[in-house]
Design a protein around this motif. Structure first.
Motif, PDB file in Angstrom:
ATOM      1  N   ALA A 144       0.846  -1.128   0.051  1.00 31.96           N
ATOM      2  CA  ALA A 144      -0.050  -0.124  -0.067  1.00 31.96           C
ATOM      3  C   ALA A 144       0.973   1.270   0.250  1.00 31.96           C
ATOM      4  CB  ALA A 144      -0.778   0.054   1.240  1.00 31.96           C
ATOM      5  N   GLU A 145       0.478   2.176  -0.725  1.00 31.12           N
ATOM      6  CA  GLU A 145       1.158   3.453  -0.835  1.00 31.12           C
ATOM      7  C   GLU A 145       0.377   4.672  -0.515  1.00 31.12           C
ATOM      8  OE1 GLU A 145       3.596   6.196  -4.264  1.00 31.12           O
ATOM      9  OE2 GLU A 145       2.199   4.589  -4.855  1.00 31.12           O
ATOM     10  N   GLY A 146       0.761   5.294   0.703  1.00 31.77           N
ATOM     11  CA  GLY A 146       0.112   6.554   1.173  1.00 31.77           C
ATOM     12  C   GLY A 146       0.164   7.799   0.249  1.00 31.77           C
ATOM     13  N   GLN A 147      -1.022   8.441  -0.312  1.00 26.79           N
ATOM     14  CA  GLN A 147      -0.970   9.496  -1.238  1.00 26.79           C
ATOM     15  C   GLN A 147      -2.059  10.460  -0.414  1.00 26.79           C
ATOM     16  OE1 GLN A 147      -2.423   8.201  -4.955  1.00 26.79           O
ATOM     17  NE2 GLN A 147      -0.535   6.874  -5.257  1.00 26.79           N
ATOM     18  N   LYS A 148      -1.371  11.493   0.385  1.00 27.35           N
ATOM     19  CA  LYS A 148      -2.255  12.267   1.064  1.00 27.35           C
ATOM     20  C   LYS A 148      -3.287  11.572   1.951  1.00 27.35           C
ATOM     21  CE  LYS A 148      -1.279  16.272  -1.742  1.00 27.35           C
ATOM     22  NZ  LYS A 148      -1.515  17.449  -2.629  1.00 27.35           N
ATOM     23  N   GLU A 149      -4.416  11.823   1.756  1.00 28.70           N
ATOM     24  CA  GLU A 149      -5.617  11.246   2.853  1.00 28.70           C
ATOM     25  C   GLU A 149      -6.110  10.165   2.104  1.00 28.70           C
ATOM     26  OE1 GLU A 149      -7.889  14.433   0.422  1.00 28.70           O
ATOM     27  OE2 GLU A 149      -5.772  13.945   1.240  1.00 28.70           O
ATOM     28  N   TYR A 150      -5.194   9.619   1.158  1.00 31.04           N
ATOM     29  CA  TYR A 150      -5.929   8.309   0.387  1.00 31.04           C
ATOM     30  C   TYR A 150      -4.802   7.354   0.530  1.00 31.04           C
ATOM     31  CZ  TYR A 150      -9.676  10.720  -1.921  1.00 31.04           C
ATOM     32  OH  TYR A 150     -10.789  11.479  -1.973  1.00 31.04           O
ATOM     33  N   LYS A 193      -4.931  -1.928  -9.206  1.00 34.30           N
ATOM     34  CA  LYS A 193      -4.944  -0.697  -8.088  1.00 34.30           C
ATOM     35  C   LYS A 193      -6.013  -0.442  -7.622  1.00 34.30           C
ATOM     36  CE  LYS A 193      -2.368   1.989 -10.782  1.00 34.30           C
ATOM     37  NZ  LYS A 193      -1.362   3.200 -11.183  1.00 34.30           N
ATOM     38  N   LEU A 194      -6.239  -0.339  -6.312  1.00 37.88           N
ATOM     39  CA  LEU A 194      -7.605   0.401  -5.472  1.00 37.88           C
ATOM     40  C   LEU A 194      -7.293   1.556  -4.944  1.00 37.88           C
ATOM     41  CD1 LEU A 194      -8.737  -3.237  -4.223  1.00 37.88           C
ATOM     42  CD2 LEU A 194      -9.851  -1.986  -6.215  1.00 37.88           C
ATOM     43  N   LEU A 195      -7.890   2.517  -4.936  1.00 43.02           N
ATOM     44  CA  LEU A 195      -7.650   3.836  -4.265  1.00 43.02           C
ATOM     45  C   LEU A 195      -8.872   3.825  -3.122  1.00 43.02           C
ATOM     46  CD1 LEU A 195      -5.885   6.501  -4.259  1.00 43.02           C
ATOM     47  CD2 LEU A 195      -7.862   7.523  -5.479  1.00 43.02           C
ATOM     48  N   THR A 196      -8.478   4.009  -2.000  1.00 49.53           N
ATOM     49  CA  THR A 196      -9.337   4.074  -0.920  1.00 49.53           C
ATOM     50  C   THR A 196      -9.102   5.245  -0.068  1.00 49.53           C
ATOM     51  OG1 THR A 196      -9.940   2.754   1.052  1.00 49.53           O
ATOM     52  CG2 THR A 196      -7.945   2.483   0.534  1.00 49.53           C
ATOM     53  N   SER A 203       5.422   6.084   3.941  1.00 43.81           N
ATOM     54  CA  SER A 203       4.388   6.168   2.589  1.00 43.81           C
ATOM     55  C   SER A 203       4.264   4.749   2.195  1.00 43.81           C
ATOM     56  CB  SER A 203       5.173   6.996   1.541  1.00 43.81           C
ATOM     57  OG  SER A 203       5.062   8.247   1.877  1.00 43.81           O
ATOM     58  N   TYR A 204       4.796   3.750   2.929  1.00 46.70           N
ATOM     59  CA  TYR A 204       4.682   2.357   2.435  1.00 46.70           C
ATOM     60  C   TYR A 204       4.377   1.210   3.411  1.00 46.70           C
ATOM     61  CZ  TYR A 204       6.479   4.100  -2.020  1.00 46.70           C
ATOM     62  OH  TYR A 204       6.654   4.825  -3.174  1.00 46.70           O
ATOM     63  N   LEU A 205       3.401   0.414   3.146  1.00 43.82           N
ATOM     64  CA  LEU A 205       3.141  -0.664   4.028  1.00 43.82           C
ATOM     65  C   LEU A 205       3.410  -2.204   2.966  1.00 43.82           C
ATOM     66  CD1 LEU A 205       0.654  -1.469   6.656  1.00 43.82           C
ATOM     67  CD2 LEU A 205       0.519  -2.761   4.479  1.00 43.82           C
ATOM     68  N   ILE A 206       3.889  -3.018   3.421  1.00 42.57           N
ATOM     69  CA  ILE A 206       4.239  -4.174   2.326  1.00 42.57           C
ATOM     70  C   ILE A 206       3.576  -5.499   2.764  1.00 42.57           C
ATOM     71  CG2 ILE A 206       6.246  -3.051   1.228  1.00 42.57           C
ATOM     72  CD1 ILE A 206       7.877  -5.229   3.236  1.00 42.57           C
ATOM     73  N   SER A 207       3.423  -6.056   2.122  1.00 44.81           N
ATOM     74  CA  SER A 207       2.933  -7.799   2.533  1.00 44.81           C
ATOM     75  C   SER A 207       4.298  -8.678   2.410  1.00 44.81           C
ATOM     76  CB  SER A 207       2.288  -8.406   1.378  1.00 44.81           C
ATOM     77  OG  SER A 207       2.333  -9.857   1.680  1.00 44.81           O
TER      78      SER A 207
END
Length: 246
Positions: free
Chosen positions: A163-169, A178-181, A203-207
């Motif tokens: 997962a990659e952080g993109q401001k509040e998303y 890709k899924l934007l949440t 900015s990153y969380l990984i499996s």
């Protein structure tokens, strides 16, 4: 014909010495159609006595309680033991709780979507037992997540790479695309199984399942090179050691 475990209501009990926590969890149970609350207790010893004669499918069990802790109570339950979902305000108990056959670990204050996630995990696990399965189905090998899209929570089954952080998303990179949440890292981490995902950068969380190699300042996840944040490095390496990855 007998209903299958996947379809019949699952019985549950709540054990927590905090009245507010009992109320919240009982309200959550009432909102999940396949859960039937059989009993709730503030006193661990009373819960043990009840559960010895009245087996249930799931026990939502607080860890930090007087006289008898949830960890101790879990070891006293008769076989076949119910599925245990630990609940606590103390994150430091997570590693110890997973040494027991716990299905999930909910950190207070417990969000409803995280509670529903755990309930679905319990239903899937019990359905496997009822079917005599020895391996997990394809859905359980992936992550069933509740993500925010279009002002509502949507349950999706994904094979999450990172997962990659993109401001509040958050942008979720998965096998399906890709899924934007609209979600924070903290809320996502609460929905993921403990020990299988780790934060490596702001900015990153990984499996860990898709982690291919680790260098001093970078990792490779499913063919993608990602940076390791300096403030996350030590905790990341400790996490790998604890879970036997290095």
């Amino acid at each position: 014909m007998e209903p299958t475990l996947a379809r019949r209501p699952l019985t549950c009990a709540i054990v927590d010495d905090e009245p507010l926590a009992l109320n919240v969890l009982s309200e959550y149970c009432a909102q999940v159609p396949f859960l039937t609350l059989k009993a709730q207790f503030q006193e661990a010893l009373a819960a043990v006595e009840f559960l010895q004669d009245n087996p249930v499918d799931i026990v939502f069990l607080d860890i930090h309680m007087p006289r008898l802790t949830g960890l101790q109570l879990a070891q006293l339950l008769p076989a076949p033991a119910p599925r245990i979902i630990f609940t606590t305000a103390h994150a430091e108990y997570a590693a110890e709780s997973y040494e027991l056959p716990a299905l999930d670990y909910l950190l207070k204050p417990i969000r409803f979507e995280r509670f529903v996630q755990a309930a679905h995990r319990a239903r899937a696990a019990l359905a496997l037992v009822g079917a005599g399965a020895t391996t997990e189905p394809a859905e359980n090998l992936n992550e069933a997540l509740f993500i925010r899209q279009d002002n509502r929570l949507r349950r999706v089954v994904v094979d999450l790479f990172y997962a990659e952080g993109q401001k509040e998303y958050l942008m979720l990179y998965t096998a399906a695309g890709k899924l934007l949440t609209l979600q924070s890292f903290r809320s996502l981490e609460e929905l993921l199984p403990l020990g299988r995902f780790v934060r490596i950068h702001k900015s990153y969380l990984i499996s860990l399942r898709h982690l291919e190699f680790v260098e001093r300042s970078r990792v490779q996840v499913h063919g993608t090179s990602l940076p390791i944040g300096e403030t996350y490095r030590e905790a990341f390496l400790e996490h790998l050691h604890y879970h036997g990855r290095v």
